[in-house]
Design an enzyme around this catalytic site. Sequence first.
Site, PDB file in Angstrom:
ATOM      1  N   GLY A 243      -3.487  24.891   5.900  1.00 21.35           N
ATOM      2  CA  GLY A 243      -2.523  25.951   6.148  1.00 21.35           C
ATOM      3  C   GLY A 243      -2.091  26.774   4.957  1.00 21.35           C
ATOM      4  N   ASP A 244      -2.590  26.453   3.754  1.00 26.22           N
ATOM      5  CA  ASP A 244      -2.149  27.230   2.586  1.00 26.22           C
ATOM      6  C   ASP A 244      -3.124  27.094   1.418  1.00 26.22           C
ATOM      7  OD1 ASP A 244      -0.447  28.966   1.237  1.00 26.22           O
ATOM      8  OD2 ASP A 244       0.762  27.353   0.402  1.00 26.22           O
ATOM      9  N   PHE A 245      -4.402  27.334   1.694  1.00 32.63           N
ATOM     10  CA  PHE A 245      -5.400  27.311   0.620  1.00 32.63           C
ATOM     11  C   PHE A 245      -5.229  28.566  -0.230  1.00 32.63           C
ATOM     12  CE2 PHE A 245      -7.775  24.183   3.159  1.00 32.63           C
ATOM     13  CZ  PHE A 245      -8.222  23.337   2.156  1.00 32.63           C
ATOM     14  N   ASN A 246      -4.428  28.467  -1.263  1.00 29.20           N
ATOM     15  CA  ASN A 246      -4.258  29.616  -2.151  1.00 29.20           C
ATOM     16  C   ASN A 246      -4.635  29.247  -3.580  1.00 29.20           C
ATOM     17  OD1 ASN A 246      -1.894  28.720  -3.757  1.00 29.20           O
ATOM     18  ND2 ASN A 246      -0.767  28.917  -1.826  1.00 29.20           N
ATOM     19  N   ASN A 249      -3.177  26.206  -5.228  1.00 30.89           N
ATOM     20  CA  ASN A 249      -3.388  24.899  -4.603  1.00 30.89           C
ATOM     21  C   ASN A 249      -4.810  24.378  -4.722  1.00 30.89           C
ATOM     22  OD1 ASN A 249      -0.738  24.855  -3.761  1.00 30.89           O
ATOM     23  ND2 ASN A 249      -1.178  25.767  -1.765  1.00 30.89           N
TER      24      ASN A 249
END
Length: 390
Positions: A243-246, A249
Site C-alpha cells: 500500500g505504500d511502495f515509495n 520505503n
Amino acid sequence: MEMQQIQSSRETAGDSGVSEGNEILKPGTKIKPVISEKEVEKLAERLYGITVLKISEINSYDDRNFFITEDRNIKNPIIANHSSHGYILKVLNALDTHKTGFIDAQTKLMLFLGQQNIVCPKPIMNVYGKYYSTELLGSTKHIVRLLEYIPGQILKEIPPTKNLFYQAGMFVAKFDRAIRNFTHDGYKTHKSLWMLESVSKLEEFAYALKDVSKQEIVEDVIAEFKKKVVNEYEKFEKGVIHGDFNEHNILVNACTSTDKKEPVVSGILDFGDSCYSLYIFELAIAMTYMMLQTGQLETGGYFLAGYEAIRLVPQLEFNVLRICIAARLCQSLVLGIYTHTVDPDNEYILSSQKNGWELLQLLWNTEEGKTADDLWRRTADDYLKQSYKE
C-alpha cells in the site's frame, strides 16, 4: 551504516488511520503523540531492557518514531539475539492506537515475510512477551512497539537509474506474490484515509487547497475515479498489499556478487498502509512515487517492465492505471497540504508538492498524459529488448 535511511522513511510516516470502529480521520483532528526523547529512553528501558546510547527522531506524518542505539556494554538478555545496528521505537498516533487488530496484522505480516526471505523490519517482543503495548502518555493512550533497524540506503538517496526502477517493479510483484495466501482478520475491516478506495473522502479536505485550479483538477480526478474504478470495484483482483511502495520505503544495498558493487533493491520498510485491497492500487501507488523521482512519465514504463516480468497486468487493470495514479497523486497532495495546516512545523509532509502538482498536470491535462498508457507500454517493451539493463 547509512543514516539516510532513517531520515525520511514512511515506516516513519504512519498515515492518518482508522479506529477499530472504522472511523476515518476527520478534518481538524490532532492525533500525533506528544513525547520527549527522555520519555522515549525510559520507555525503551522499561519495555525492552534497552539502555539508550544514542537517540534521534525520524521524520513522520502522524506517528513519532525514534532511531535508537543501545549501550552494548550492558548485558541485555531481552534483545541479546538481535542485531546491534539499532532499533526503531514507534509511538503510534491516537487513531491507530485503537486498531489493535490492524497492528497485529502488520506484525504477523512482517514475521511471515521473514519466513519468505523478503527483507523487512523485524518486530521485537517486549519484556512481557508482547510485540506492542499500550502506554498512557500524558492524557492520551498510544501503542508503543520496537522494530529492528535494517542497515542500508533508501531508494530516495540513490541516483535514479532505469535499472533501479526496473528492479523496484520486480520487487513489488514478487512481494505481492509472496503474500498472496496471507490472511488476517485485522485486514478485513480496516479502512484508512490513505487507501486508494478512500479517494472520494478527499472532498472533505479540499478546503486546504487555496488554488481554485488545483481544486478543479482534484474534483475531476475524483469523479473519474468513482465512475471507472469504484463502480467497477468487484471486477478487479484483490489481496493483501503493502500500500505504500515509495522511495522512502524501498531499501537498496550494494550487490555483493559483482565487482562493480552496483545498487540492488534488497528490502521493504513501513507496513502502516498495508491493507486488503486491489492489486492495481499497489501498482499505481508504486508507479506514482517512481515517476515523482524523475518528473518523467517514461519512468513508469521502466517500473512496469520489471513488474510485468513477474505479474502480467490484466487489461481491465491497465485501462484504469492512469486514473489510479492520478488519484494517488491527489491523495498525496491534498492530504499533505491539509496535514501541514494542523502540523505547520512539519516540512517533510510537503516534500512532494512541487513535483507532484507538475506530474498531475502532465498526466491529466496534456495530450502526453492522455496517451500515457501507450507510452508506458512502449517504454517497457523497448527496455525489455535491451540485452544490458543500464
